[in-house]
Design a protein around this motif. Sequence first.
Motif, PDB file in Angstrom:
ATOM      1  N   PHE A  62       3.228 -11.174  17.874  1.00 16.71           N
ATOM      2  CA  PHE A  62       4.605 -11.004  17.434  1.00 16.71           C
ATOM      3  C   PHE A  62       5.590 -12.031  17.985  1.00 16.71           C
ATOM      4  N   LEU A  63       5.366 -12.537  19.206  1.00 16.25           N
ATOM      5  CA  LEU A  63       6.398 -13.311  19.883  1.00 16.25           C
ATOM      6  C   LEU A  63       5.920 -14.709  20.255  1.00 16.25           C
ATOM      7  N   ASP A  64       6.875 -15.650  20.321  1.00 19.34           N
ATOM      8  CA  ASP A  64       6.544 -17.044  20.611  1.00 19.34           C
ATOM      9  C   ASP A  64       5.942 -17.208  22.000  1.00 19.34           C
ATOM     10  N   TRP A  65       6.461 -16.470  22.989  1.00 20.86           N
ATOM     11  CA  TRP A  65       5.929 -16.655  24.341  1.00 20.86           C
ATOM     12  C   TRP A  65       4.495 -16.134  24.457  1.00 20.86           C
ATOM     13  N   VAL A  66       4.103 -15.180  23.613  1.00 20.84           N
ATOM     14  CA  VAL A  66       2.706 -14.722  23.595  1.00 20.84           C
ATOM     15  C   VAL A  66       1.813 -15.814  22.996  1.00 20.84           C
ATOM     16  N   LYS A  67       2.350 -16.513  22.003  1.00 23.58           N
ATOM     17  CA  LYS A  67       1.602 -17.637  21.421  1.00 23.58           C
ATOM     18  C   LYS A  67       1.390 -18.740  22.451  1.00 23.58           C
ATOM     19  N   ASP A  68       2.394 -18.958  23.318  1.00 23.59           N
ATOM     20  CA  ASP A  68       2.241 -19.932  24.402  1.00 23.59           C
ATOM     21  C   ASP A  68       1.166 -19.480  25.385  1.00 23.59           C
ATOM     22  N   LEU A  69       1.134 -18.181  25.677  1.00 22.37           N
ATOM     23  CA  LEU A  69       0.102 -17.638  26.560  1.00 22.37           C
ATOM     24  C   LEU A  69      -1.286 -17.898  25.985  1.00 22.37           C
ATOM     25  N   ILE A  70      -1.456 -17.621  24.687  1.00 24.53           N
ATOM     26  CA  ILE A  70      -2.753 -17.808  24.025  1.00 24.53           C
ATOM     27  C   ILE A  70      -3.161 -19.286  24.064  1.00 24.53           C
ATOM     28  N   LYS A  71      -2.187 -20.155  23.847  1.00 22.52           N
ATOM     29  CA  LYS A  71      -2.462 -21.598  23.850  1.00 22.52           C
ATOM     30  C   LYS A  71      -2.942 -22.063  25.216  1.00 22.52           C
ATOM     31  N   ASN A  72      -2.363 -21.505  26.293  1.00 26.82           N
ATOM     32  CA  ASN A  72      -2.713 -21.917  27.641  1.00 26.82           C
ATOM     33  C   ASN A  72      -3.928 -21.178  28.200  1.00 26.82           C
ATOM     34  N   LYS A  73      -4.214 -19.995  27.663  1.00 22.85           N
ATOM     35  CA  LYS A  73      -5.328 -19.175  28.158  1.00 22.85           C
ATOM     36  C   LYS A  73      -6.247 -18.802  26.996  1.00 22.85           C
ATOM     37  N   THR A  74      -6.604 -19.784  26.185  1.00 18.30           N
ATOM     38  CA  THR A  74      -7.325 -19.519  24.938  1.00 18.30           C
ATOM     39  C   THR A  74      -8.627 -18.775  25.164  1.00 18.30           C
TER      40      THR A  74
END
Length: 359
Positions: A62-74
């Motif tokens: 849902f949120l942009d900061w969660v997408k950043d988390l996924i990108k950094n902790k794929t």
Amino acid sequence: MMKSLLMLLLFCHTASPDKYYLNMNVLLSSGIPNVHEYVGMDIFQGVSIFYFDNSMERERVFLDWVKDLIKNKTHEWEEYIKGCMDYFHTLKADTTSFNQNSSQSEGGYIIQQSISCTWDDETDQINGHSRYGNNGEDFIAFDMMTWVALDAQAETIKKEWDANESRNTFWKNFIKAACFDALKKYYSFGKSYVNRKELPSVSLLQKTPSSPVRCHATGFYPDKGLIFWRKDGEEIHEGVEHGNILPNQDESFQMSVDLEMSSIPSEDWMRYDCMFELPGVENVIIMKLDKDVIESNYKEPGILGKEVNLSEISIIVTAVMAILIVIVLAVLGFMTHKKTMLNGKKLKQLTKLKLSSYL
């Protein structure tokens, strides 16, 4: 309707007095129209992190900061989501006996589980629980030590699960390790988002002139808002009914409080107001009890019991006036015509008299 019910069930037991908390929610169902067999959602500080169900190929973020988390902790994220998906079979096996003796299970059932961990970043204290619900009612819970039967039908299951020490050890370790690890990741990427403070829009609503006046606040964050009615600047409780804090789709919250109006004279209305405050925010919102600001879709009873609003009344009045004008014009026309006919008749009579006199 079923979608709203589903969201409410997933949001159950999300509130916590601790500073940071995470709820890992899963829902299992059978025989319920328009509800997926398996649904999951993580909720951090009342904010929906992701959603999945057994019909989806990928989770919904849902949120942009969660997408950043996924990108950094794929890699870690993919392993976590895979574990959430695979848990379907474990949940189904663990809860098979929940509805065996329940009359509510006829025609379908819903089982929900909320795995919750809480963390105080000042004391570093960790706590949590695993709680199961059965058809919308609390059923059984693990309190980090033992299982607690929250329903009489869960007593047998409690004894069976408590006898399995390895099961209790697993859930204690899971809450302190896996749940807490996920909470810390959400905290590191989303703390600025979840620590924000937003005031709501506040309005006064009333269904009918005799209904309670509802003070409704929506759009505030976090879910710690306070709303209450006051008289002469002092909070009142008599004739007041508080509603629950509910989530909005944009991750903000809403709540309301009703004031019974039957015993308040109209001349005293201005002595009352509704006040909303958010802890940590200096500004408060105050709404005076004023008839001019109350919103309502009430319609006055109209002709033959049909409800009509003001625009409909205007149309009816205009139509009636037009009909009256037509009637008046018709009457005037008839009277003019009749007068003309009488005058013509008199003229003929006079002409006959003159002619006869002449002859």
